[in-house]
Design an enzyme around this catalytic site. Sequence first.
Site, PDB file in Angstrom:
ATOM      1  N   HIS A  65      72.212 -15.333  99.182  1.00  0.00           N
ATOM      2  CA  HIS A  65      71.893 -14.520  97.994  1.00  0.00           C
ATOM      3  C   HIS A  65      72.553 -15.116  96.749  1.00  0.00           C
ATOM      4  O   HIS A  65      73.628 -14.704  96.324  1.00  0.00           O
ATOM      5  CB  HIS A  65      72.375 -13.080  98.224  1.00  0.00           C
ATOM      6  N   LEU A  68      70.149 -18.815  90.789  1.00  0.00           N
ATOM      7  CA  LEU A  68      70.407 -20.113  90.141  1.00  0.00           C
ATOM      8  C   LEU A  68      69.944 -20.174  88.686  1.00  0.00           C
ATOM      9  O   LEU A  68      70.328 -21.077  87.953  1.00  0.00           O
ATOM     10  CB  LEU A  68      69.767 -21.247  90.951  1.00  0.00           C
ATOM     11  N   ARG A  69      69.073 -19.260  88.293  1.00  0.00           N
ATOM     12  CA  ARG A  69      68.631 -19.148  86.862  1.00  0.00           C
ATOM     13  C   ARG A  69      67.742 -20.274  86.359  1.00  0.00           C
ATOM     14  O   ARG A  69      67.398 -20.287  85.173  1.00  0.00           O
ATOM     15  CB  ARG A  69      69.827 -19.010  85.917  1.00  0.00           C
ATOM     16  N   ASN A  99      64.113 -14.264  90.998  1.00  0.00           N
ATOM     17  CA  ASN A  99      64.003 -13.685  89.646  1.00  0.00           C
ATOM     18  C   ASN A  99      64.364 -14.672  88.531  1.00  0.00           C
ATOM     19  O   ASN A  99      65.161 -14.387  87.646  1.00  0.00           O
ATOM     20  CB  ASN A  99      64.820 -12.384  89.518  1.00  0.00           C
ATOM     21  N   ASP A 157      64.357  -9.159  94.492  1.00  0.00           N
ATOM     22  CA  ASP A 157      65.755  -8.831  94.173  1.00  0.00           C
ATOM     23  C   ASP A 157      66.024  -8.746  92.682  1.00  0.00           C
ATOM     24  O   ASP A 157      65.575  -9.575  91.891  1.00  0.00           O
ATOM     25  CB  ASP A 157      66.723  -9.836  94.786  1.00  0.00           C
ATOM     26  N   HIS A 184      66.080  -5.057  97.722  1.00  0.00           N
ATOM     27  CA  HIS A 184      67.082  -4.629  96.733  1.00  0.00           C
ATOM     28  C   HIS A 184      66.860  -3.122  96.618  1.00  0.00           C
ATOM     29  O   HIS A 184      65.846  -2.674  96.087  1.00  0.00           O
ATOM     30  CB  HIS A 184      66.823  -5.331  95.403  1.00  0.00           C
ATOM     31  N   HIS A 237      73.020  -6.562  99.659  1.00  0.00           N
ATOM     32  CA  HIS A 237      74.191  -5.881  99.073  1.00  0.00           C
ATOM     33  C   HIS A 237      74.329  -4.385  99.371  1.00  0.00           C
ATOM     34  O   HIS A 237      74.253  -3.544  98.481  1.00  0.00           O
ATOM     35  CB  HIS A 237      74.281  -6.123  97.563  1.00  0.00           C
ATOM     36  N   ASP A 310      75.765 -12.768  96.113  1.00  0.00           N
ATOM     37  CA  ASP A 310      75.003 -12.252  94.967  1.00  0.00           C
ATOM     38  C   ASP A 310      75.499 -12.885  93.662  1.00  0.00           C
ATOM     39  O   ASP A 310      75.656 -12.211  92.639  1.00  0.00           O
ATOM     40  CB  ASP A 310      75.029 -10.721  94.889  1.00  0.00           C
ATOM     41  N   HIS A 314      75.829 -14.781  84.140  1.00  0.00           N
ATOM     42  CA  HIS A 314      75.350 -14.281  82.840  1.00  0.00           C
ATOM     43  C   HIS A 314      76.201 -14.886  81.742  1.00  0.00           C
ATOM     44  O   HIS A 314      77.389 -15.168  81.944  1.00  0.00           O
ATOM     45  CB  HIS A 314      75.428 -12.749  82.780  1.00  0.00           C
TER      46      HIS A 314
HETATM   47  O1  DOR Z   1      73.993  -7.318  89.625  1.00  0.00           O
HETATM   48  C1  DOR Z   1      72.960  -7.907  89.907  1.00  0.00           C
HETATM   49  N1  DOR Z   1      72.537  -8.961  89.202  1.00  0.00           N
HETATM   50  N2  DOR Z   1      72.241  -7.461  90.915  1.00  0.00           N
HETATM   51  C2  DOR Z   1      71.032  -7.956  91.199  1.00  0.00           C
HETATM   52  O2  DOR Z   1      70.443  -7.514  92.138  1.00  0.00           O
HETATM   53  C3  DOR Z   1      70.439  -8.994  90.338  1.00  0.00           C
HETATM   54  C4  DOR Z   1      71.471  -9.773  89.673  1.00  0.00           C
HETATM   55  C5  DOR Z   1      70.957 -10.646  88.574  1.00  0.00           C
HETATM   56  O3  DOR Z   1      69.917 -11.310  88.739  1.00  0.00           O
HETATM   57  O4  DOR Z   1      71.615 -10.732  87.526  1.00  0.00           O
HETATM   58 ZN    ZN Z   2      69.937  -7.385  94.249  1.00  0.00          ZN
END
Ligand code: DOR
Ligand code: ZN
Length: 434
Positions: A65, A68-69, A99, A157, A184, A237, A310, A314
């Site tokens: 989980h 990688l963005r 995502n 997710d 999720h 999670h 996870d 950010h």
């Molecule tokens: O806190 C989270 N951030 N939970 C998630 O399920 C997604 C993730 C994100 O992509 O930032």
């Molecule tokens: Zn999640």
Amino acid sequence: MSADLIIRRARIFDPSQNLDEVGDILIRNGKVQALGTQVVVPSGKPIPELDAKGWLVTPGWIDIHTHLREPGQTHKETIRTGTEAAAAGGFTSIACMANTKPVNDSSFITTYIQQKVASESSINVYPIGAITKGLEGQELAEIGSMWEAGIVAISDDGKTVMNSYLMRKALDYSKRFNLAVVCHAEDAHLKGRGVMNEGFNSARFGLRGIPKASEEIIVARDILLTELTGARLHVAHVSTVGSVALIREAKRRGIQITAEVTPHHLTLTDEVVGTYDTNTKVAPPLREPQDIEAVTEALADGTIDALASDHAPHSVEDKEVEYDHAEFGMVGLETAFPLYYRVALQKGVSLKRIISAMTHKPAEIIGVSKGTLKVGADADITIFDPEMKYRINKNEFRSKSKNTPFDGWDVQGKVRYTIVAGKIVYQENAGGNR
Ligand code: DOR
Ligand code: ZN
């Protein structure tokens, strides 16, 4: 590049073969050729040696989980920086969530990720495909063609598939490919604009709450849909007493369900939100002491199969804002292991269970032949010093993002070497400034 290596005097610790003994490991052509006390070194060209005395040598760790963005949010993380962070954290394989921007909902994006991985990553990366197009919850993504391209699971997710009919269809369809559907679990309507766990502390801190029921309703629904379809569900999670009870009961009834827990849900309660540090804002939210107890016990008894970071990078811009407006998520790859190890040291969960949950168990969930040091296996190996104590310093992270609430924590258990197919891809101190 040499894919031959001998690891000497190691404490070889491999739950997949019930192994805990001091010995040597011989690697030839990127595979485990022999291990134990009787390893015979072949004559001829000398093979590089690594002395691992006092350290534990385990199958390479697997994180199923990771965010990688890339594509789309490369200011937060790239495939290169994310996989470097993973290697520094001891991970030889990761599965990356869908995502991204654009979402990994077609074989085109899956292939794009794989091509980038081939040129920029020294560890294994397994893409996870989306369940629905654009994660919008309206129509199914191109699951079949993504499977042909190589995805290892499907997940929206970050979002929950709120349409139960569509979730049923996804579960039904996933059976054709034996893909796990990773849920999720957060009911979007119940969650609303909540930012932390709903309870005494949310009232105290003046922040909007997210009830535990928002998670448990979806866990319960997806268990019922999995029973209905005979598919395979993986719950991401897990964070509450109630979810643990539902999963335990579903397993007892023979439903094909697995689950994971994160480092932060094992170690932090919603009390820390009182600092208003937005790095404590995560989805699902940090819960209460009884929830930590429940997930820890579930990890110990195998109700929770796997550990997963996870890792959710950010940027400063996303986090240095009011708590209400900050993004959900924290980085995890470079702090995961010492936090898991802390659970072993302080809560008495066996090291065997912890390493299982980082190796052969996650491998089974995503269906890859990894997580073992059996003769013939890929020589993906993690070596750590179980005694070394140190302080977490976010400025040392390889990750592009530093959003962690664990900065400054004193921990024990340090990764020394990360080895992929016999090749050293991370070495403690190699960078010089540590
Ligand atoms: O806190 C989270 N951030 N939970 C998630 O399920 C997604 C993730 C994100 O992509 O930032
Ligand atoms: Zn999640």
